[in-house]
Design a protein around this motif. Structure first.
Motif, PDB file in Angstrom:
ATOM      1  N   THR A 157      48.120  48.790  47.233  1.00  0.00           N
ATOM      2  CA  THR A 157      48.177  47.335  47.951  1.00  0.00           C
ATOM      3  C   THR A 157      49.692  46.734  47.978  1.00  0.00           C
ATOM      4  O   THR A 157      49.997  46.006  48.794  1.00  0.00           O
ATOM      5  CB  THR A 157      47.409  46.517  47.046  1.00  0.00           C
ATOM      6  OG1 THR A 157      47.953  46.164  45.762  1.00  0.00           O
ATOM      7  CG2 THR A 157      46.155  46.641  47.014  1.00  0.00           C
ATOM      8  N   GLN A 158      50.491  47.489  47.250  1.00  0.00           N
ATOM      9  CA  GLN A 158      52.075  47.193  47.388  1.00  0.00           C
ATOM     10  C   GLN A 158      52.630  47.701  48.395  1.00  0.00           C
ATOM     11  O   GLN A 158      53.751  47.186  48.807  1.00  0.00           O
ATOM     12  CB  GLN A 158      52.731  47.606  45.844  1.00  0.00           C
ATOM     13  CG  GLN A 158      51.909  47.007  44.587  1.00  0.00           C
ATOM     14  CD  GLN A 158      51.959  45.809  44.464  1.00  0.00           C
ATOM     15  OE1 GLN A 158      52.927  44.735  44.808  1.00  0.00           O
ATOM     16  NE2 GLN A 158      50.691  45.253  44.383  1.00  0.00           N
ATOM     17  N   SER A 159      52.218  48.570  49.288  1.00  0.00           N
ATOM     18  CA  SER A 159      52.859  49.048  50.584  1.00  0.00           C
ATOM     19  C   SER A 159      51.848  49.688  51.315  1.00  0.00           C
ATOM     20  O   SER A 159      51.087  50.469  51.072  1.00  0.00           O
ATOM     21  CB  SER A 159      53.864  50.352  49.732  1.00  0.00           C
ATOM     22  OG  SER A 159      54.365  50.922  50.992  1.00  0.00           O
ATOM     23  N   TYR A 191      41.202  48.932  47.707  1.00  0.00           N
ATOM     24  CA  TYR A 191      42.507  48.674  48.431  1.00  0.00           C
ATOM     25  C   TYR A 191      41.981  47.258  49.448  1.00  0.00           C
ATOM     26  O   TYR A 191      42.642  46.374  49.476  1.00  0.00           O
ATOM     27  CB  TYR A 191      42.849  49.644  49.423  1.00  0.00           C
ATOM     28  CG  TYR A 191      43.937  49.277  50.231  1.00  0.00           C
ATOM     29  CD1 TYR A 191      45.266  48.848  50.009  1.00  0.00           C
ATOM     30  CD2 TYR A 191      43.747  49.195  51.603  1.00  0.00           C
ATOM     31  CE1 TYR A 191      46.185  48.542  50.703  1.00  0.00           C
ATOM     32  CE2 TYR A 191      44.625  48.791  52.578  1.00  0.00           C
ATOM     33  CZ  TYR A 191      45.745  48.559  52.249  1.00  0.00           C
ATOM     34  OH  TYR A 191      46.865  48.087  53.118  1.00  0.00           O
ATOM     35  N   THR A 192      40.964  47.472  49.920  1.00  0.00           N
ATOM     36  CA  THR A 192      40.453  46.499  51.099  1.00  0.00           C
ATOM     37  C   THR A 192      40.009  45.201  50.091  1.00  0.00           C
ATOM     38  O   THR A 192      40.556  43.945  50.492  1.00  0.00           O
ATOM     39  CB  THR A 192      39.178  46.941  51.845  1.00  0.00           C
ATOM     40  OG1 THR A 192      39.609  47.836  52.340  1.00  0.00           O
ATOM     41  CG2 THR A 192      38.659  45.922  52.719  1.00  0.00           C
ATOM     42  N   ALA A 193      39.470  45.440  49.055  1.00  0.00           N
ATOM     43  CA  ALA A 193      38.821  43.992  48.375  1.00  0.00           C
ATOM     44  C   ALA A 193      40.221  43.245  47.610  1.00  0.00           C
ATOM     45  O   ALA A 193      40.446  42.148  47.904  1.00  0.00           O
ATOM     46  CB  ALA A 193      38.086  44.632  46.934  1.00  0.00           C
ATOM     47  N   ILE A 194      41.385  44.079  47.141  1.00  0.00           N
ATOM     48  CA  ILE A 194      42.323  43.267  46.563  1.00  0.00           C
ATOM     49  C   ILE A 194      43.166  42.828  47.730  1.00  0.00           C
ATOM     50  O   ILE A 194      43.826  41.513  47.436  1.00  0.00           O
ATOM     51  CB  ILE A 194      43.241  44.471  45.515  1.00  0.00           C
ATOM     52  CG1 ILE A 194      42.520  45.096  44.429  1.00  0.00           C
ATOM     53  CG2 ILE A 194      44.665  43.703  45.482  1.00  0.00           C
ATOM     54  CD1 ILE A 194      42.063  44.075  43.401  1.00  0.00           C
ATOM     55  N   TRP A 199      50.151  40.938  36.174  1.00  0.00           N
ATOM     56  CA  TRP A 199      48.868  41.472  35.352  1.00  0.00           C
ATOM     57  C   TRP A 199      47.915  40.457  35.178  1.00  0.00           C
ATOM     58  O   TRP A 199      46.626  40.971  35.332  1.00  0.00           O
ATOM     59  CB  TRP A 199      49.455  42.083  34.109  1.00  0.00           C
ATOM     60  CG  TRP A 199      48.339  42.644  33.194  1.00  0.00           C
ATOM     61  CD1 TRP A 199      48.159  42.059  32.003  1.00  0.00           C
ATOM     62  CD2 TRP A 199      47.468  43.675  33.378  1.00  0.00           C
ATOM     63  NE1 TRP A 199      46.988  42.765  31.350  1.00  0.00           N
ATOM     64  CE2 TRP A 199      46.789  43.749  32.478  1.00  0.00           C
ATOM     65  CE3 TRP A 199      47.246  44.817  34.329  1.00  0.00           C
ATOM     66  CZ2 TRP A 199      45.772  44.694  32.133  1.00  0.00           C
ATOM     67  CZ3 TRP A 199      46.350  45.416  34.377  1.00  0.00           C
ATOM     68  CH2 TRP A 199      45.563  45.718  33.453  1.00  0.00           C
ATOM     69  N   GLN A 200      48.187  39.427  34.480  1.00  0.00           N
ATOM     70  CA  GLN A 200      47.032  38.370  34.350  1.00  0.00           C
ATOM     71  C   GLN A 200      46.593  37.848  35.548  1.00  0.00           C
ATOM     72  O   GLN A 200      45.262  37.681  35.666  1.00  0.00           O
ATOM     73  CB  GLN A 200      47.697  37.182  33.656  1.00  0.00           C
ATOM     74  CG  GLN A 200      48.313  37.209  31.963  1.00  0.00           C
ATOM     75  CD  GLN A 200      48.823  36.172  31.695  1.00  0.00           C
ATOM     76  OE1 GLN A 200      49.698  35.384  32.453  1.00  0.00           O
ATOM     77  NE2 GLN A 200      49.087  36.046  30.497  1.00  0.00           N
ATOM     78  N   ARG A 201      46.922  37.836  36.724  1.00  0.00           N
ATOM     79  CA  ARG A 201      46.513  37.624  37.820  1.00  0.00           C
ATOM     80  C   ARG A 201      45.547  38.523  38.375  1.00  0.00           C
ATOM     81  O   ARG A 201      44.539  38.466  39.017  1.00  0.00           O
ATOM     82  CB  ARG A 201      47.646  37.216  38.987  1.00  0.00           C
ATOM     83  CG  ARG A 201      47.162  36.598  40.204  1.00  0.00           C
ATOM     84  CD  ARG A 201      48.391  36.306  41.191  1.00  0.00           C
ATOM     85  NE  ARG A 201      49.251  37.278  41.498  1.00  0.00           N
ATOM     86  CZ  ARG A 201      50.255  37.587  41.276  1.00  0.00           C
ATOM     87  NH1 ARG A 201      50.923  36.865  40.487  1.00  0.00           N
ATOM     88  NH2 ARG A 201      51.150  38.600  41.878  1.00  0.00           N
ATOM     89  N   LEU A 202      46.070  39.796  38.287  1.00  0.00           N
ATOM     90  CA  LEU A 202      45.105  40.920  38.568  1.00  0.00           C
ATOM     91  C   LEU A 202      44.026  40.971  37.792  1.00  0.00           C
ATOM     92  O   LEU A 202      42.763  41.091  38.219  1.00  0.00           O
ATOM     93  CB  LEU A 202      45.807  42.308  38.439  1.00  0.00           C
ATOM     94  CG  LEU A 202      45.160  43.597  38.863  1.00  0.00           C
ATOM     95  CD1 LEU A 202      44.839  43.581  40.197  1.00  0.00           C
ATOM     96  CD2 LEU A 202      46.231  44.789  38.331  1.00  0.00           C
ATOM     97  N   VAL A 230      32.895  44.516  46.029  1.00  0.00           N
ATOM     98  CA  VAL A 230      33.635  45.385  47.182  1.00  0.00           C
ATOM     99  C   VAL A 230      33.560  46.556  46.551  1.00  0.00           C
ATOM    100  O   VAL A 230      33.267  47.825  46.900  1.00  0.00           O
ATOM    101  CB  VAL A 230      34.728  45.011  48.062  1.00  0.00           C
ATOM    102  CG1 VAL A 230      35.058  45.995  48.918  1.00  0.00           C
ATOM    103  CG2 VAL A 230      34.286  43.567  48.614  1.00  0.00           C
ATOM    104  N   ILE A 231      34.269  46.860  45.365  1.00  0.00           N
ATOM    105  CA  ILE A 231      34.623  48.068  44.502  1.00  0.00           C
ATOM    106  C   ILE A 231      33.196  48.542  44.311  1.00  0.00           C
ATOM    107  O   ILE A 231      33.053  50.044  44.327  1.00  0.00           O
ATOM    108  CB  ILE A 231      35.570  47.823  43.493  1.00  0.00           C
ATOM    109  CG1 ILE A 231      36.908  47.117  43.835  1.00  0.00           C
ATOM    110  CG2 ILE A 231      35.345  48.821  42.443  1.00  0.00           C
ATOM    111  CD1 ILE A 231      37.724  46.799  42.315  1.00  0.00           C
TER     112      ILE A 231
END
Length: 220
Positions: free
Chosen positions: A44-46, A105-108, A127-130, A141-142
């Motif tokens: 999701t970062q790229s 990927y889609t869900a995040i 990390w806490q947000r994730l 979705v996962i």
């Protein structure tokens, strides 16, 4: 009538083959979750990396299962595992990657940006947000991707009987080679019923894992 009699006369053996079948699927999809979910989160970062990873996973899905088993035989033969349980698990693991990575990927990426901003405003680290915001929201979705992988690979695992991995595919392969419709139909029906049961069981689990707040939002 012959098929029903065959089923009840061989109930113990069918149960044993079902456990073999489930063993391959559960181990392989479990490993796919442990690898696919982190990969889905990482990409999701790229967008460019995500496109490449999803392309490779899609290419793997296009390889016929019997061909993939054939490719692994000479490779795994070097460690004495060319046929049997290990190549079956690896094949199912590879086939499970696309739905799990893609759905993660889609869900995040589809998490409401306002929720991320609120988490940042509360002083949460990435990390806490994730862990506290994004993954709980992404769970439905996962899990849908996991359900797809399991149902798909219950069918794929039936082909693994041709490389000595066991499972319900043995009934199908023997039914074809011996021209025995009793084994063929019993194996095919057993695989279908197993897929349906697995799908409903995972749907129940998906609902249990979905945060209550999302249930409320979906119901409004």
């Amino acid at each position: 009538m012959d098929i029903v009699q065959f089923f009840f006369h061989n109930l113990d053996h069918i149960g044993f083959l079902t456990l073999q079948h489930l063993s391959i699927v559960v181990v392989a999809v479990g490993l796919a979750i442990l690898t696919g979910v982190p990969i889905g989160i990482a990409i999701t970062q790229s967008r460019a990396v995500a496109d490449k990873v999803l392309y490779v996973a899609s290419m793997i899905m296009t390889i016929p299962s019997i061909a993939l088993f054939g490719i692994m035989i000479p490779i795994l033969s070097t460690v004495g595992e060319g046929i049997g349980y290990l190549p079956a698990v690896i094949a199912v693991l590879l086939y499970s990657q696309l739905p799990i990575i893609r759905n993660t990927y889609t869900a995040i990426t589809n998490v409401d940006p306002a929720l991320r901003e609120a988490a940042v405003g509360m002083g949460m680290t990435a990390w806490q947000r994730l862990r506290r915001v994004e993954i709980p929201i992404a769970v439905p979705v996962i899990m849908a991707g996991v359900r797809t992988a399991v149902v798909l690979n219950i069918g794929v695992t039936a082909i693994a009987a041709y490389i000595g991995a066991g499972g319900l595919g043995e009934l199908i392969s023997r039914g074809i080679s011996q021209t025995d419709p009793r084994q063929l139909v019993t194996g095919a029906v057993a695989v279908s019923v197993l897929a349906i049961i697995a799908d409903y069981a995972l749907l129940w689990l998906q609902k249990r894992l979905t945060p209550r707040g999302l249930h409320v939002r979906e119901g409004t």
